[in-house]
Design a protein around this motif. Structure first.
Motif, PDB file in Angstrom:
ATOM      1  N   UNK A 126     -14.692 -38.426  34.876  1.00 46.87           N
ATOM      2  CA  UNK A 126     -15.471 -38.536  33.346  1.00 46.87           C
ATOM      3  C   UNK A 126     -14.965 -37.606  32.288  1.00 46.87           C
ATOM      4  N   UNK A 127     -14.064 -36.728  32.587  1.00 43.41           N
ATOM      5  CA  UNK A 127     -13.543 -35.798  31.672  1.00 43.41           C
ATOM      6  C   UNK A 127     -12.335 -36.460  30.819  1.00 43.41           C
ATOM      7  N   UNK A 128     -12.004 -37.724  31.198  1.00 46.15           N
ATOM      8  CA  UNK A 128     -10.966 -38.300  30.351  1.00 46.15           C
ATOM      9  C   UNK A 128     -11.447 -39.787  30.062  1.00 46.15           C
ATOM     10  N   UNK A 138     -10.713 -35.312  27.411  1.00 44.67           N
ATOM     11  CA  UNK A 138     -11.585 -35.093  26.322  1.00 44.67           C
ATOM     12  C   UNK A 138     -11.945 -33.630  25.973  1.00 44.67           C
ATOM     13  N   UNK A 139     -12.533 -33.136  25.092  1.00 46.57           N
ATOM     14  CA  UNK A 139     -12.855 -31.664  24.686  1.00 46.57           C
ATOM     15  C   UNK A 139     -14.214 -31.445  24.788  1.00 46.57           C
ATOM     16  N   UNK A 140     -14.568 -30.180  24.666  1.00 48.84           N
ATOM     17  CA  UNK A 140     -15.842 -29.666  24.734  1.00 48.84           C
ATOM     18  C   UNK A 140     -16.725 -30.155  23.821  1.00 48.84           C
ATOM     19  N   UNK A 141     -16.025 -30.124  22.377  1.00 48.21           N
ATOM     20  CA  UNK A 141     -16.624 -30.280  21.120  1.00 48.21           C
ATOM     21  C   UNK A 141     -15.861 -31.170  20.328  1.00 48.21           C
ATOM     22  N   UNK A 142     -16.571 -31.925  19.456  1.00 47.06           N
ATOM     23  CA  UNK A 142     -15.615 -32.864  18.558  1.00 47.06           C
ATOM     24  C   UNK A 142     -15.066 -32.135  17.543  1.00 47.06           C
ATOM     25  N   UNK A 143     -13.982 -32.805  16.988  1.00 44.56           N
ATOM     26  CA  UNK A 143     -13.121 -31.914  15.890  1.00 44.56           C
ATOM     27  C   UNK A 143     -14.042 -32.276  14.633  1.00 44.56           C
ATOM     28  N   UNK A 144     -13.659 -31.326  13.506  1.00 45.97           N
ATOM     29  CA  UNK A 144     -14.578 -31.449  12.220  1.00 45.97           C
ATOM     30  C   UNK A 144     -14.557 -32.700  11.814  1.00 45.97           C
ATOM     31  N   UNK A 145     -13.499 -33.567  11.874  1.00 47.63           N
ATOM     32  CA  UNK A 145     -13.592 -34.898  11.085  1.00 47.63           C
ATOM     33  C   UNK A 145     -13.957 -35.895  12.228  1.00 47.63           C
ATOM     34  N   UNK A 146     -14.395 -35.524  13.207  1.00 51.09           N
ATOM     35  CA  UNK A 146     -15.035 -36.587  14.398  1.00 51.09           C
ATOM     36  C   UNK A 146     -13.911 -37.568  14.647  1.00 51.09           C
ATOM     37  N   UNK A 147     -12.606 -37.013  14.738  1.00 54.21           N
ATOM     38  CA  UNK A 147     -11.476 -37.882  15.160  1.00 54.21           C
ATOM     39  C   UNK A 147     -11.153 -37.530  16.599  1.00 54.21           C
ATOM     40  N   UNK A 148      -9.986 -37.900  16.897  1.00 60.07           N
ATOM     41  CA  UNK A 148      -9.517 -37.616  18.334  1.00 60.07           C
ATOM     42  C   UNK A 148     -10.013 -38.142  19.511  1.00 60.07           C
ATOM     43  N   UNK A 149      -9.706 -37.731  20.565  1.00 57.95           N
ATOM     44  CA  UNK A 149     -10.269 -38.253  21.824  1.00 57.95           C
ATOM     45  C   UNK A 149     -11.878 -38.300  21.998  1.00 57.95           C
ATOM     46  N   UNK A 150     -12.472 -37.201  21.742  1.00 56.27           N
ATOM     47  CA  UNK A 150     -13.845 -37.163  21.821  1.00 56.27           C
ATOM     48  C   UNK A 150     -14.373 -36.076  22.553  1.00 56.27           C
ATOM     49  N   UNK A 176     -19.518 -33.974  26.647  1.00 56.35           N
ATOM     50  CA  UNK A 176     -20.614 -33.459  26.705  1.00 56.35           C
ATOM     51  C   UNK A 176     -21.778 -34.344  26.257  1.00 56.35           C
ATOM     52  N   UNK A 177     -21.268 -35.642  25.612  1.00 52.37           N
ATOM     53  CA  UNK A 177     -22.177 -36.480  24.897  1.00 52.37           C
ATOM     54  C   UNK A 177     -21.468 -37.929  25.326  1.00 52.37           C
ATOM     55  N   UNK A 178     -22.254 -38.669  25.660  1.00 53.90           N
ATOM     56  CA  UNK A 178     -21.870 -40.190  25.732  1.00 53.90           C
ATOM     57  C   UNK A 178     -21.996 -40.693  24.425  1.00 53.90           C
ATOM     58  N   UNK A 179     -20.836 -41.083  23.775  1.00 46.18           N
ATOM     59  CA  UNK A 179     -20.888 -41.818  22.389  1.00 46.18           C
ATOM     60  C   UNK A 179     -20.534 -43.176  22.419  1.00 46.18           C
ATOM     61  N   UNK A 224     -14.435 -46.627  22.792  1.00 49.29           N
ATOM     62  CA  UNK A 224     -13.242 -45.847  22.764  1.00 49.29           C
ATOM     63  C   UNK A 224     -11.991 -47.049  22.693  1.00 49.29           C
ATOM     64  N   UNK A 225     -12.274 -48.219  23.042  1.00 44.95           N
ATOM     65  CA  UNK A 225     -10.914 -48.927  22.910  1.00 44.95           C
ATOM     66  C   UNK A 225     -10.990 -49.479  21.540  1.00 44.95           C
ATOM     67  N   UNK A 226     -12.296 -49.742  20.943  1.00 45.36           N
ATOM     68  CA  UNK A 226     -12.183 -50.322  19.495  1.00 45.36           C
ATOM     69  C   UNK A 226     -11.815 -49.252  18.706  1.00 45.36           C
TER      70      UNK A 226
END
Length: 401
Positions: A128-130, A137-149, A152-155, A209-211
């Motif tokens: 689940x960490x991938x 995945x990372x513990x926090x989102x980036x400031x611009x909410x980009x990247x892998x995600x 800690x939250x199901x987005x 994630x795919x979209x």
């Protein structure tokens, strides 16, 4: 650039519920090669900063990352109808999907070691960490909410910016729905008119994630360059409650599926025994296992009255002709008349009742003091009673005469 859910001020918001995605392919054929090796030219944004930021994968200190001049339109785009097919991953058991296939630029085709198809909601990823592309995945989102995600939250919601609006709100919504439903089932779409922003919520997180990778730097109908990011948490309290309930239902369903049926039967049997419910071939009768607090208190009172009747020597089966409800009513009236409501002593009514009960047991078993002690065999005088228990009543001093 803000990727949260802002409250519309003068902007129209439209919502669409549960939009079905593309129909599954009946028969998969070997995946085709989307591009030829070396066909895609790698173009990098011009260096405008002085320090390379490994977290954002860009040079910092110059222009903003979301500046329109730094955005380059993607050269390829995935076509599920034509590109989806079987690869080596279907025989090796690989459950992750090809990132380059989602972007439309995989040169390996059926020789790829990853899956070339849409994510399946029924498939559970090993870690689940991938994400679905096997990226950490990372513990926090980036400031611009980009990247892998973040793990800690199901987005499941995507933020889509830089939409060119050429019509009304419903027309823009129809365009967004037509382009994004290709990657999975959509739960709802929210379009903020005159702000060039839309929020797309998918039913499955893997579809989101795919979209996100498939629509990054793509265009809709007006040759724009979309800015696709993760959406921040919806501040609406109703949405928070519904999301919490949805996660709890998913957790309960997963626990029930993983539990051993024998353990479930054992738990039901123990519950039935505690509630006094009869079992029929290891199953509990429906409707008998649900007992409220009043039923529990009534059973306890009946058990206490039965013990008192046995102590007094009366059998509870003597008055079988009389209805049970009338017998219980008479016993309650007798108890209210004999038992004071507010005892004046140090001991409560329950304690006195318990002492009487134990005294009666001792009298029946012959452990109490005899009422008429037998005379001594030699002298014929009455023998003093033998002390029982602690003998506190017989305590005295030798000097007293």
């Amino acid at each position: 650039m803000s990727t949260d859910h802002p409250e519309p001020t003068g902007a129209m918001t439209t919502t669409v519920q549960v939009i079905a995605g593309p129909k599954p392919l009946k028969k998969l054929k070997p995946a085709r090669k989307q591009v030829k090796p070396g066909q895609v030219e790698k173009k990098e944004a011009p260096q405008t900063g002085q320090v390379y930021n490994i977290w954002y994968n860009k040079w910092a200190g110059g222009d903003r990352e979301d500046s329109y001049s730094n955005k380059t339109k993607s050269q390829t785009r995935c076509n599920i109808r034509k590109d989806a097919g079987l690869t080596r991953a279907n025989t090796t058991g690989m459950k992750y999907y090809c990132l380059f296939f989602a972007r439309g630029c995989c040169p390996y085709g059926w020789e790829c070691e990853y899956l070339h198809m849409l994510p399946d909601a029924a498939v559970v990823l090993p870690d689940n960490s991938k994400d679905c592309f096997a990226r950490d995945k990372f513990a926090d989102y980036r400031d611009d909410m980009g990247g892998v995600g973040s793990f800690q939250r199901q987005n499941r919601t995507l933020y889509i910016g830089r939409i060119k609006e050429t019509g009304t709100g419903p027309e823009t919504e129809e365009v967004v729905k037509r382009h994004f439903k290709e990657w999975g089932d959509i739960e709802k779409i929210r379009v903020l008119q005159y702000r060039s922003v839309a929020f797309v919520t998918y039913v499955n997180e893997l579809s989101a994630q795919f979209a996100k990778e498939s629509m990054a730097c793509q265009s809709l109908d007006n040759d724009e360059i979309l800015n696709v990011r993760w959406a921040t948490e919806d501040p609406n309290p109703t949405s928070k409650i519904s999301e919490q309930q949805r996660l709890e239902e998913i957790g309960q369903k997963a626990i029930q599926e993983r539990m051993d049926p024998r353990i479930i039967d054992a738990i039901r049997s123990v519950k039935a025994l505690e509630d006094g419910v009869e079992l029929n071939d290891g199953e509990v009768f429906e409707g008998q296992g649900e007992m409220d607090e009043e039923g529990d208190e009534e059973d306890q009172s009946r058990g206490a009255k039965r013990r008192r009747l046995e102590m007094e020597g009366d059998s509870p089966d003597d008055d079988m002709d009389e209805p049970p409800s009338s017998r219980l009513r008479q016993q309650d009236q007798q108890q209210q008349q004999t038992t004071p409501s507010n005892p004046l002593g140090l001991l409560s009514a329950d304690t006195l009742e318990s002492l009487k009960y134990f005294a009666e047991i001792q009298k029946r078993n012959g452990t109490g003091r005899p009422l008429a002690p037998p005379p001594c065999a030699k002298s014929g005088s009455v023998a003093p009673p033998q002390p029982t228990g602690l003998g506190l009543a017989d305590y005295a001093s030798d000097d007293e005469d």
